[in-house]
Design a protein around this motif. Structure first.
Motif, PDB file in Angstrom:
ATOM      1  N   TYR A  72       0.827  -1.206   0.000  1.00 19.96           N
ATOM      2  CA  TYR A  72       0.000   0.000   0.000  1.00 19.96           C
ATOM      3  C   TYR A  72       0.862   1.256   0.000  1.00 19.96           C
ATOM      4  O   TYR A  72       0.640   2.171  -0.801  1.00 19.96           O
ATOM      5  CB  TYR A  72      -0.934   0.022   1.213  1.00 19.96           C
ATOM      6  CG  TYR A  72      -1.609   1.367   1.367  1.00 19.96           C
ATOM      7  CD1 TYR A  72      -2.658   1.726   0.537  1.00 19.96           C
ATOM      8  CD2 TYR A  72      -1.152   2.301   2.301  1.00 19.96           C
ATOM      9  CE1 TYR A  72      -3.263   2.975   0.639  1.00 19.96           C
ATOM     10  CE2 TYR A  72      -1.740   3.538   2.404  1.00 19.96           C
ATOM     11  CZ  TYR A  72      -2.795   3.876   1.573  1.00 19.96           C
ATOM     12  OH  TYR A  72      -3.361   5.120   1.663  1.00 19.96           O
ATOM     13  N   ARG A  75       2.515   2.019  -3.327  1.00 22.58           N
ATOM     14  CA  ARG A  75       1.580   2.594  -4.307  1.00 22.58           C
ATOM     15  C   ARG A  75       1.199   4.011  -3.926  1.00 22.58           C
ATOM     16  O   ARG A  75       1.060   4.889  -4.782  1.00 22.58           O
ATOM     17  CB  ARG A  75       0.328   1.704  -4.413  1.00 22.58           C
ATOM     18  CG  ARG A  75       0.610   0.370  -5.076  1.00 22.58           C
ATOM     19  CD  ARG A  75      -0.586  -0.550  -5.066  1.00 22.58           C
ATOM     20  NE  ARG A  75      -1.688  -0.044  -5.879  1.00 22.58           N
ATOM     21  CZ  ARG A  75      -2.786  -0.750  -6.150  1.00 22.58           C
ATOM     22  NH1 ARG A  75      -2.905  -1.992  -5.691  1.00 22.58           N
ATOM     23  NH2 ARG A  75      -3.752  -0.242  -6.874  1.00 22.58           N
ATOM     24  N   GLY A 599      -6.494 -11.053  -0.065  1.00 21.34           N
ATOM     25  CA  GLY A 599      -5.871 -10.092  -0.979  1.00 21.34           C
ATOM     26  C   GLY A 599      -6.868  -9.239  -1.726  1.00 21.34           C
ATOM     27  O   GLY A 599      -6.572  -8.081  -2.062  1.00 21.34           O
ATOM     28  N   LYS A 600      -8.051  -9.784  -2.001  1.00 25.40           N
ATOM     29  CA  LYS A 600      -9.050  -9.009  -2.750  1.00 25.40           C
ATOM     30  C   LYS A 600      -9.537  -7.805  -1.942  1.00 25.40           C
ATOM     31  O   LYS A 600      -9.750  -6.724  -2.480  1.00 25.40           O
ATOM     32  CB  LYS A 600     -10.228  -9.908  -3.138  1.00 25.40           C
ATOM     33  CG  LYS A 600      -9.895 -10.882  -4.259  1.00 25.40           C
ATOM     34  CD  LYS A 600     -11.148 -11.447  -4.895  1.00 25.40           C
ATOM     35  CE  LYS A 600     -10.773 -12.266  -6.137  1.00 25.40           C
ATOM     36  NZ  LYS A 600     -11.971 -12.808  -6.810  1.00 25.40           N
ATOM     37  N   ASP A 603      -6.839  -5.195  -1.866  1.00 28.07           N
ATOM     38  CA  ASP A 603      -6.790  -4.497  -3.151  1.00 28.07           C
ATOM     39  C   ASP A 603      -7.907  -3.458  -3.260  1.00 28.07           C
ATOM     40  O   ASP A 603      -7.697  -2.342  -3.753  1.00 28.07           O
ATOM     41  CB  ASP A 603      -6.894  -5.509  -4.291  1.00 28.07           C
ATOM     42  CG  ASP A 603      -6.582  -4.880  -5.639  1.00 28.07           C
ATOM     43  OD1 ASP A 603      -5.489  -4.306  -5.785  1.00 28.07           O
ATOM     44  OD2 ASP A 603      -7.435  -4.955  -6.543  1.00 28.07           O
ATOM     45  N   THR A 606      -7.101  -0.469  -0.993  1.00 27.01           N
ATOM     46  CA  THR A 606      -5.933   0.256  -1.516  1.00 27.01           C
ATOM     47  C   THR A 606      -6.352   1.174  -2.653  1.00 27.01           C
ATOM     48  O   THR A 606      -6.022   2.370  -2.673  1.00 27.01           O
ATOM     49  CB  THR A 606      -4.865  -0.742  -2.009  1.00 27.01           C
ATOM     50  OG1 THR A 606      -4.390  -1.515  -0.908  1.00 27.01           O
ATOM     51  CG2 THR A 606      -3.682   0.003  -2.624  1.00 27.01           C
ATOM     52  N   LYS A 607      -7.071   0.623  -3.617  1.00 19.24           N
ATOM     53  CA  LYS A 607      -7.493   1.419  -4.767  1.00 19.24           C
ATOM     54  C   LYS A 607      -8.420   2.555  -4.349  1.00 19.24           C
ATOM     55  O   LYS A 607      -8.267   3.696  -4.786  1.00 19.24           O
ATOM     56  CB  LYS A 607      -8.208   0.519  -5.790  1.00 19.24           C
ATOM     57  CG  LYS A 607      -7.277  -0.435  -6.521  1.00 19.24           C
ATOM     58  CD  LYS A 607      -8.058  -1.305  -7.501  1.00 19.24           C
ATOM     59  CE  LYS A 607      -7.119  -2.242  -8.257  1.00 19.24           C
ATOM     60  NZ  LYS A 607      -7.880  -3.148  -9.157  1.00 19.24           N
TER      61      LYS A 607
END
Length: 769
Positions: A72, A75, A599-600, A603, A606-607
């Motif tokens: 994270y 990114r 992980g999903k 993700d 994070t996005k």
């Protein structure tokens, strides 16, 4: 506020300040102390990493958290690099008296941003390793060793914060001397801007995961908070580190940097060369006393953890106060006349004014610690009362928590206001001395930052330790109880540090506000001396321009808070749908034979967090630009005053109401009012869910927001005046800049609002138990 006051005190412009040999040596000594603090950070890191890591299950879970947190932040830094590049070139375009100053102001903007990012990243990097070790120590060795590891982790982050803050400021003063305040504007702006983005982005990440995990796991599925069957648990633990640790560490670093900037800007005007050195010496003392606080205070058997931490705080604060008084009387002269003939008319003893101001800052931090601890601690009546209301449902829990937040905001604001006004009165009729005294109160508060950061980092470390223990199932009942106690202590320390952080924002912003006014008068004197008495600088509260500006400043705080909370709601909605889907579609999750897709969820948050942080950031940077160029310097002054006043109340309200809800939930989980799984527990979970974005996203983000807007205003002050009066007056360009800024803000808000329809299928039914 009369133009004559500033003109008389500044001589119509900023004087060049050069450091003598003795003062240069003192600055070098401060730099050495900064390096010593960084060495101590390395020592504390080594002590933490030397502790045992526990079972293989614990290590596996910890690795997942470490990987998620690192991914994270990597990114996030790539995203923020774009903003940093834009701000770098924007700073280059802003006018300055000297090209070298303009260039290095931009360079040190990057240094400040880099230091802020470094504190956040390295603090998080150790925290995700310490959580495992705290859990293992609680299970194998007991409460005191576990707490010591958590405190050492915080001490490392505290020393890193103090060391990099002092190092950056001392290098600027050493190499730029009289021009140091201008260069430091860039340093402070870089630290504040990056901290705000990290605070907002990390806050959205952590609370979206936390809210989603609670709503589906605890409420719908009736499983524990950190049950490994919940797909959001890893994201929740990752969020504790990127939000509460990385974000808050960066936030406290920028508080440190910006307070130093404000003190050095005003100090050079009041104390001359000594004014560039004295504000560095005070926090240098704090760096040394923080180390003393860490080593002199150890957890005692059977003692409440919060009492241990408070003792460390009060001990280091007391030593710092005494040392600061001694330093003031040894270093400063007994009369203002000794600073130069321009200060001969100033009354009072500089030694007494400076030492009293520093002590006021230290006492204020102690008062906020006591107040916040009272309103958010599980052993005090406010949280107990919120816990009792859980017997009648979620609605009364929310109402009682709101009441705690509103009430605590009043008393905390009174403490901050008393400190600001008390320091201000020390200057008598000399306005710049009064403002410098306020800034010195801020440096007094900085003497406690090392311990404050340690207190803050202890929170996410203890929270994660409990999560790892619960998910692994490898911790004894006694060890689990120890971790539950430490987690409750961590909740209170996090609330305390947020209260102290907003106090630093008020002190720094008040001082920067004075610097803004000084810059306006100096630029006006250059552009058009006859305009001093014009309504451009009529800062009277009954001036409509001031009132409109104040309303706009207050409105920005509300809008910023709303955007941050709504961002959490949207991202949490996406998490809820994903976790429900996994419970419904992946066979064997509830039986423990199916593995959730952690992980999903990581993700998703994070996005969403990286996307959602853009709009609040645009608002913070462009709102003062729109007001300053559109309505003028007077309205911008009102804007800053409104933002400071409203931001103080809002930040404390959000932080303390959220903290009260969180610890009321802990109280019920400890067996009160029916304990875990009871209707009272479900009611407090809902209250905690409402409070999560309050206390960990919107509330703490207001702190850097206030300072970012003050620093932007200070940076554009010269341009605002030059385009408004004198030979360079250009109303079309000025209005165009304001219109473009408003258009960008409006577009960002519209885009943000349109995202609310995309969190998932609104008719999807909850997963069945």
């Amino acid at each position: 506020m009369s133009g004559h006051i500033f003109a008389a005190e500044t001589g119509g412009g900023a004087a060049t300040v050069d450091l003598s040999g003795g003062n240069l040596i003192l600055v070098v000594i401060v730099g050495v102390i900064a390096l010593v603090a960084l060495v101590m950070a390395v020592v504390f890191r080594g002590q933490v990493l030397a502790a045992g890591e526990g079972t293989e299950n614990m290590k596996t879970i910890a690795r997942a958290v470490q990987e998620g947190a690192n991914a994270y932040l990597t990114r996030q830094f790539r995203t923020l690099a774009i903003f940093a590049a834009i701000a770098f070139f924007a700073l280059l375009a802003l006018p300055a008296d000297d090209l070298t100053v303009r260039i290095f102001r931009s360079v040190f903007f990057l240094v400040g941003a880099g230091f802020s990012a470094t504190v956040g990243y390295l603090g998080m990097n150790l925290a995700v390793r310490a959580n495992l070790r705290v859990a293992a120590a609680a299970n194998a060795e007991g409460r005191e060793p576990a707490m010591t590891i958590g405190l050492r982790t915080g001490a490392m982050v505290g020393m890193l914060t103090v060391g990099l803050g002092l190092l950056g400021a001392s290098l600027v003063v050493l190499f730029f001397q009289g021009e140091a305040p201008k260069v430091l504007e860039g340093f402070g702006f870089g630290a504040a801007l990056l901290a705000m983005f990290m605070r907002v982005g990390g806050g959205i990440f952590t609370k979206a995961a936390d809210v989603g995990a609670d709503l589906v796991g605890k409420v719908e599925q009736n499983i524990p908070e950190d049950d490994p069957r919940n797909a959001a648990t890893i994201a929740d633990n990752v969020g504790d580190n990127v939000g509460d640790c990385a974000g808050m560490a960066a936030d406290l670093f920028e508080s440190y940097a910006v307070t130093l900037v404000a003190a050095l800007i005003l100090g050079s005007q009041v104390f001359g060369d000594k004014g560039l050195v004295f504000p560095l010496l005070i926090p240098a003392i704090g760096a040394l006393t923080a180390v003393a606080g860490v080593y002199l205070t150890k957890p005692k058997a059977g003692e409440n953890g919060l009492k241990t931490i408070n003792r460390s705080f009060y001990l280091s604060s007391g030593i710092a106060a005494v040392a600061s008084i001694v330093l003031s009387f040894l270093y400063l002269p007994g009369s203002f006349a000794e600073f130069g003939p321009q200060f001969a008319s100033f009354d009072g003893d500089p030694r007494l004014i400076a030492s009293t101001a520093v002590v006021i800052g230290i006492v204020m931090s102690s008062g906020i610690l006591a107040l916040t601890g009272y309103y958010t601690g599980t052993e005090h009546r406010p949280v107990k009362d919120v816990g009792v209301t859980s017997l009648t449902g979620a609605a009364t829990v929310i109402l009682s928590g709101l009441s705690v937040g509103f009430e605590s905001a009043v008393y905390t604001t009174l403490v901050i206001g008393a400190a600001v006004f008390g320091a201000y009165l020390l200057g008598g009729a000399a306005l710049t001395v009064s403002l410098f005294a306020v800034a010195l109160a801020g440096t007094g508060l900085l003497t406690t930052v090392g311990v404050i950061v340690a207190m803050d980092t202890f929170g996410p470390v203890s929270d994660n330790a409990q999560g790892i223990a619960e998910m692994s199932g490898d911790v004894s009942e006694e060890g689990a109880q120890i971790l539950t106690e430490l987690d409750a202590v961590g909740n209170t320390t996090k609330a305390i540090t947020k209260g102290i952080a907003i106090a630093t924002a008020v002190l720094a912003a008040t001082a920067l506000f004075g610097s803004y006014a000084t810059s306006i008068y100096e630029e006006l004197a250059k552009a058009n001396p006859t305009a001093k008495e014009s309504n451009l600088l009529d800062f009277s509260v009954f001036n409509p321009a001031v009132l409109v500006g104040a309303l706009l400043g207050s409105a920005v705080v509300f809008l910023f808070s709303g955007l941050a909370i709504n961002a959490v709601a949207r991202a949490a909605g996406a998490v809820v749908y994903e976790v429900r889907r996994q419970f419904r579609e992946i066979p064997g999750i509830m039986e423990g034979t199916g593995r959730p897709e952690y992980g999903k969820v990581v993700d998703i948050v994070t996005k969403d967090s990286l996307r959602e942080l853009v709009t609040p950031g645009i608002l913070a940077v462009l709102a003062p630009i729109a007001v300053g160029f559109g309505l003028g310097a007077t309205s911008l002054a009102g804007f800053l005053a409104g933002a400071i006043a409203t931001g103080t109340l809002m930040a404390v309200f959000l932080a303390n109401s959220g903290g009260a809800w969180d610890n009321a939930k802990k109280l019920v989980e400890d067996g009160h009012h029916g304990g875990k799984g009871s209707p009272a527990h479900e009611a407090t979970i809902i209250g905690d869910t409402v409070g999560d974005p309050f206390k960990d996203t919107a509330g703490p983000a207001i702190n850097p927001l206030i300072k970012v807007m003050n620093l932007v205003s200070l940076l554009i002050a010269t341009a605002v005046v030059s385009l408004s009066v004198g030979d360079n007056q250009n109303d079309p360009v000025r209005i165009l800049i304001a219109v473009v800024a408003v258009a960008i803000i409006a577009a960002a808000i519209v885009v943000s609002k349109r995202r609310s329809v995309s969190i998932g299928d609104p008719v999807e039914a909850p997963a069945t138990r």
